[in-house]
Design a protein around this motif. Structure first.
Motif, PDB file in Angstrom:
ATOM      1  N   VAL A 102      -7.425   3.843   4.176  1.00 23.89           N
ATOM      2  CA  VAL A 102      -6.572   4.825   3.375  1.00 23.89           C
ATOM      3  C   VAL A 102      -6.129   4.029   2.152  1.00 23.89           C
ATOM      4  O   VAL A 102      -6.407   4.351   1.059  1.00 23.89           O
ATOM      5  CB  VAL A 102      -5.377   5.255   4.237  1.00 23.89           C
ATOM      6  N   LEU A 103      -5.471   2.550   2.378  1.00 24.39           N
ATOM      7  CA  LEU A 103      -4.982   1.911   1.187  1.00 24.39           C
ATOM      8  C   LEU A 103      -5.917   1.010   0.633  1.00 24.39           C
ATOM      9  O   LEU A 103      -5.744   0.456  -0.399  1.00 24.39           O
ATOM     10  CB  LEU A 103      -3.880   0.797   1.906  1.00 24.39           C
ATOM     11  N   GLY A 104      -7.395   0.498   1.100  1.00 24.59           N
ATOM     12  CA  GLY A 104      -8.187  -0.191   0.554  1.00 24.59           C
ATOM     13  C   GLY A 104      -8.433   0.137  -0.769  1.00 24.59           C
ATOM     14  O   GLY A 104      -8.337  -1.022  -1.596  1.00 24.59           O
ATOM     15  N   PRO A 105      -8.843   1.414  -1.339  1.00 21.90           N
ATOM     16  CA  PRO A 105      -9.029   1.434  -2.546  1.00 21.90           C
ATOM     17  C   PRO A 105      -8.065   1.515  -3.511  1.00 21.90           C
ATOM     18  O   PRO A 105      -8.241   1.295  -4.753  1.00 21.90           O
ATOM     19  CB  PRO A 105      -9.656   2.880  -2.713  1.00 21.90           C
ATOM     20  N   LYS A 157      -4.950  -6.026  -1.076  1.00 19.09           N
ATOM     21  CA  LYS A 157      -4.552  -6.919   0.220  1.00 19.09           C
ATOM     22  C   LYS A 157      -5.067  -5.835   1.411  1.00 19.09           C
ATOM     23  O   LYS A 157      -4.920  -6.436   2.640  1.00 19.09           O
ATOM     24  CB  LYS A 157      -3.036  -6.857   0.178  1.00 19.09           C
ATOM     25  N   PHE A 158      -5.786  -4.793   1.018  1.00 16.31           N
ATOM     26  CA  PHE A 158      -6.312  -3.857   2.221  1.00 16.31           C
ATOM     27  C   PHE A 158      -7.989  -3.695   1.736  1.00 16.31           C
ATOM     28  O   PHE A 158      -8.201  -2.674   2.497  1.00 16.31           O
ATOM     29  CB  PHE A 158      -5.642  -2.552   2.114  1.00 16.31           C
ATOM     30  N   ARG A 159      -8.471  -4.616   1.016  1.00 14.42           N
ATOM     31  CA  ARG A 159     -10.026  -4.357   0.850  1.00 14.42           C
ATOM     32  C   ARG A 159     -10.758  -4.314   2.004  1.00 14.42           C
ATOM     33  O   ARG A 159     -11.777  -3.878   1.964  1.00 14.42           O
ATOM     34  CB  ARG A 159     -10.239  -5.128  -0.383  1.00 14.42           C
ATOM     35  N   THR A 160     -10.638  -5.339   2.927  1.00 12.19           N
ATOM     36  CA  THR A 160     -11.345  -5.652   3.856  1.00 12.19           C
ATOM     37  C   THR A 160     -10.693  -5.819   5.114  1.00 12.19           C
ATOM     38  O   THR A 160      -9.410  -5.961   5.088  1.00 12.19           O
ATOM     39  CB  THR A 160     -12.397  -7.177   3.652  1.00 12.19           C
ATOM     40  N   GLU A 196      -4.935 -10.124   7.942  1.00  9.09           N
ATOM     41  CA  GLU A 196      -3.997 -11.289   7.515  1.00  9.09           C
ATOM     42  C   GLU A 196      -2.801 -10.689   6.610  1.00  9.09           C
ATOM     43  O   GLU A 196      -1.643 -11.238   7.099  1.00  9.09           O
ATOM     44  CB  GLU A 196      -4.787 -12.085   6.481  1.00  9.09           C
ATOM     45  N   SER A 197      -2.807  -9.728   6.071  1.00 11.68           N
ATOM     46  CA  SER A 197      -1.761  -9.181   5.301  1.00 11.68           C
ATOM     47  C   SER A 197      -0.645  -8.755   6.313  1.00 11.68           C
ATOM     48  O   SER A 197       0.477  -8.643   5.958  1.00 11.68           O
ATOM     49  CB  SER A 197      -2.253  -8.180   4.473  1.00 11.68           C
ATOM     50  N   ASN A 214       2.836  -3.830  -5.140  1.00 12.88           N
ATOM     51  CA  ASN A 214       1.359  -4.048  -5.868  1.00 12.88           C
ATOM     52  C   ASN A 214       0.659  -2.621  -5.311  1.00 12.88           C
ATOM     53  O   ASN A 214      -0.423  -2.604  -5.686  1.00 12.88           O
ATOM     54  CB  ASN A 214       0.891  -5.126  -5.373  1.00 12.88           C
ATOM     55  N   MET A 215       1.219  -1.889  -4.816  1.00 11.37           N
ATOM     56  CA  MET A 215       0.437  -0.538  -4.480  1.00 11.37           C
ATOM     57  C   MET A 215       0.171   0.230  -5.589  1.00 11.37           C
ATOM     58  O   MET A 215       1.191   0.697  -6.304  1.00 11.37           O
ATOM     59  CB  MET A 215       1.282   0.418  -3.398  1.00 11.37           C
TER      60      MET A 215
END
Length: 550
Positions: free
Chosen positions: A423-426, A430-433, A439-440, A456-457
């Motif tokens: 959901v938040l990756g795109p 901090k949610f790309r992989t 880790e985040s 940073n969202m």
């Protein structure tokens, strides 16, 4: 022959409850087993008092920790020079062969026009040809006999195809071809564009490959022989995304060899041979420690079988699993693993010092892990003191509950990881992989970088932005205020239970209750008598009984 003696003591009955009686009959085998068990669970100092045996394993472990720590420090200092030399050369290559390179732009170095691609390749070739006159290091070309190793430019591209984004049509042959010419560096004449014409809509990657050599002279300062380095350099122009941005990256593979011919005043291979001799001594100490610990584990297993057989014959009961595991000393297993890792690392270190291989990373992992376990093994001897062993006992008692609790919490954690990634990756870096998401979230549990994660969202989608707030608030509330608090409660409850048990002096197992029947102190001489003569235990009990009556 006399087999029975009369003593007054507190005896553990088959039902597991201690009954105080005035007179009982214990045969000699029972007394022998009792003392054998008590001696087995004694600390090294008590064993020395009981039989006069010097604590060789304790002395050896202290010596081992000292030598493996010294070995690790020496290897770390040597490895530090190697790592520093490789990192500084990599940075030098990037500044030498990448046009307009800035140190801070390592991760975002890109070009956006066809002209820039050709210009950057031409710049790389030009710098390569001029290297002897521009470098401040001792870099030189690699030679195979009398011939220099050439610089090569290789491109990968789709075999055939045509695309028309305006008409929303394309025809691509997914077969990837590779063009790898064997062109000498002198044929480029600083104009590779005359030799290459890239079809960019089919182009995947362009790689520029060449090899350089250098010598690390820093070790001369420490009276060590310098090493010869071979750098296989590869500059990659990555166009796989076909997004209008071609990223450029320079990387190298490093090979370390012993120089064939050398002459340095004040330096000799003697220091290297001394280090190899020291490593051999460390290996011998580790092998001795390994053999002693394996012998102790074997003795514990044998005594466990004897105790199980004894318990079955005299009491008609089976020994519980927890009691059987007390004979398997986990600290010895830890020391055995540490010794195996350190021996393997020491052998690899010797091979590295002889310049046969350059596996510094693997050697570092083996030596580092082995030394860490060796230092952790020191806690075994701290555990013999009641004021210091509370940590060890608490960890051992709490471990089963902690593992079960962690398994349950991991299910919730993984659910949040998958949800955040998709959901938040795109919209959030901090949610790309999945790895970065994990880790985040772990950082959030520990309270790190929490404001930046919220701030940073990206707000490109109102629905996703609102979902991110709900996602982050629920995760922080659930794991910090509930899961983490429950985790700490498990540890503190176990600590309180262990502390009360130590104050009350309650036996925690049938085995310990059985051993507590033996009232003979280590210096009584009964334990050495057990080993030296068959009637020794009889004399010891009778003498102690006489002393009690007087």
């Amino acid at each position: 022959m006399l087999y029975f003696v009369c003593v007054t003591s507190q005896v553990w009955t088959p039902e597991g409850n201690p009954d105080l009686i005035n007179t009982i009959s214990l045969n000699r085998n029972q007394l022998s087993m009792l003392r054998k068990l008590k001696y087995f669970f004694m600390n090294p100092c008590d064993k020395y008092k009981a039989r006069g045996r010097k604590p060789w394993k304790l002395i050896l472990q202290i010596v081992k920790i000292a030598v493996v720590t010294i070995q690790l420090v020496l290897f770390g200092l040597s490895n530090q020079m190697v790592v520093q030399f490789k990192e500084e050369n990599l940075m030098a290559f990037r500044n030498l062969f990448l046009k307009s390179f800035i140190d801070s732009s390592t991760d975002t170095y890109s070009v956006y026009t066809q002209h820039d691609v050709y210009a950057h390749i031409a710049y790389t070739v030009k710098q390569f040809l001029m290297l002897p006159s521009i470098t401040v290091g001792n870099h030189q070309y690699e030679k195979e006999g009398d011939v220099y190793t050439p610089l090569t430019i290789c491109q990968q591209f789709y075999r055939n195809g045509s695309i028309s984004p305006a008409n929303e049509t394309f025809d691509i042959d997914a077969q990837v071809d590779e063009d790898l010419p064997s062109t000498s560096l002198l044929n480029f004449n600083n104009k590779p564009a005359e030799l290459y014409s890239f079809v960019f809509f089919r182009l995947l990657t362009v790689t520029v490959n060449f090899t350089l050599k250098a010598i690390n002279l820093e070790t001369v300062e420490y009276h060590e022989l310098p090493d010869c380095y071979v750098f296989d350099i590869m500059i990659t122009f990555d166009n796989k995304a076909h997004s209008g941005r071609i990223t450029i990256d320079l990387d190298n593979d490093v090979h370390i060899y012993e120089c064939r011919d050398w002459s340095v005043t004040g330096a000799s291979p003697r220091s290297m041979y001394m280090l190899v001799l020291f490593d051999v001594m460390v290996i011998l100490i580790l092998v001795l420690s390994l053999l002693l610990c394996m012998r102790s584990v074997k003795a514990g297993v044998q005594l466990q079988f004897e105790y199980r057989e004894f318990f079955s014959i005299h009491y008609g009961k089976r020994v519980s699993f927890s009691d059987r595991m007390e004979f398997i000393n986990g600290w010895y297993i830890l020391i055995i693993v540490s010794d195996v890792l350190t021996i393997t690392g020491s052998l690899l270190k010797i091979i590295i010092q002889l310049k046969a291989v350059a596996s510094y990373d693997l050697c570092s992992i083996l030596l580092g892990t082995g030394t860490m376990l060796a230092w952790i093994g020191v806690l075994r001897y701290m555990g013999y003191f009641k004021k210091y062993n509370i940590l060890i006992i608490t960890l051992r008692a709490a471990l089963p509950n902690v593992i079960r609790f962690t398994c349950c919490a991991a299910m919730i954690y993984l659910g949040y990881c998958f949800c955040g990634w998709i959901v938040l990756g795109p919209y959030h870096t901090k949610f790309r992989t999945l790895n970065v998401v994990s880790e985040s979230l772990f950082s959030l549990i520990n309270g790190d970088d929490m404001f930046a994660t919220f701030k940073n969202m990206q707000q490109k989608s109102d629905v996703v932005w609102l979902f991110s707030r709900l996602y982050l608030y629920t995760f922080v509330s659930l794991f910090i205020y509930m899961v983490l608090s429950l985790f700490i409660t498990l540890i503190t409850d176990t600590y309180d239970t262990i502390k009360h048990q130590q104050l009350d002096g309650e036996p925690v197992s049938d085995l310990q209750a059985f051993i507590m029947q033996c009232k003979d102190p280590p210096e009584s001489g009964c334990f050495s008598a057990d080993e030296s003569s068959s009637g020794g235990c009889l004399m010891c009990c009778c003498s102690r009984r006489s002393a009690d009556h007087t």
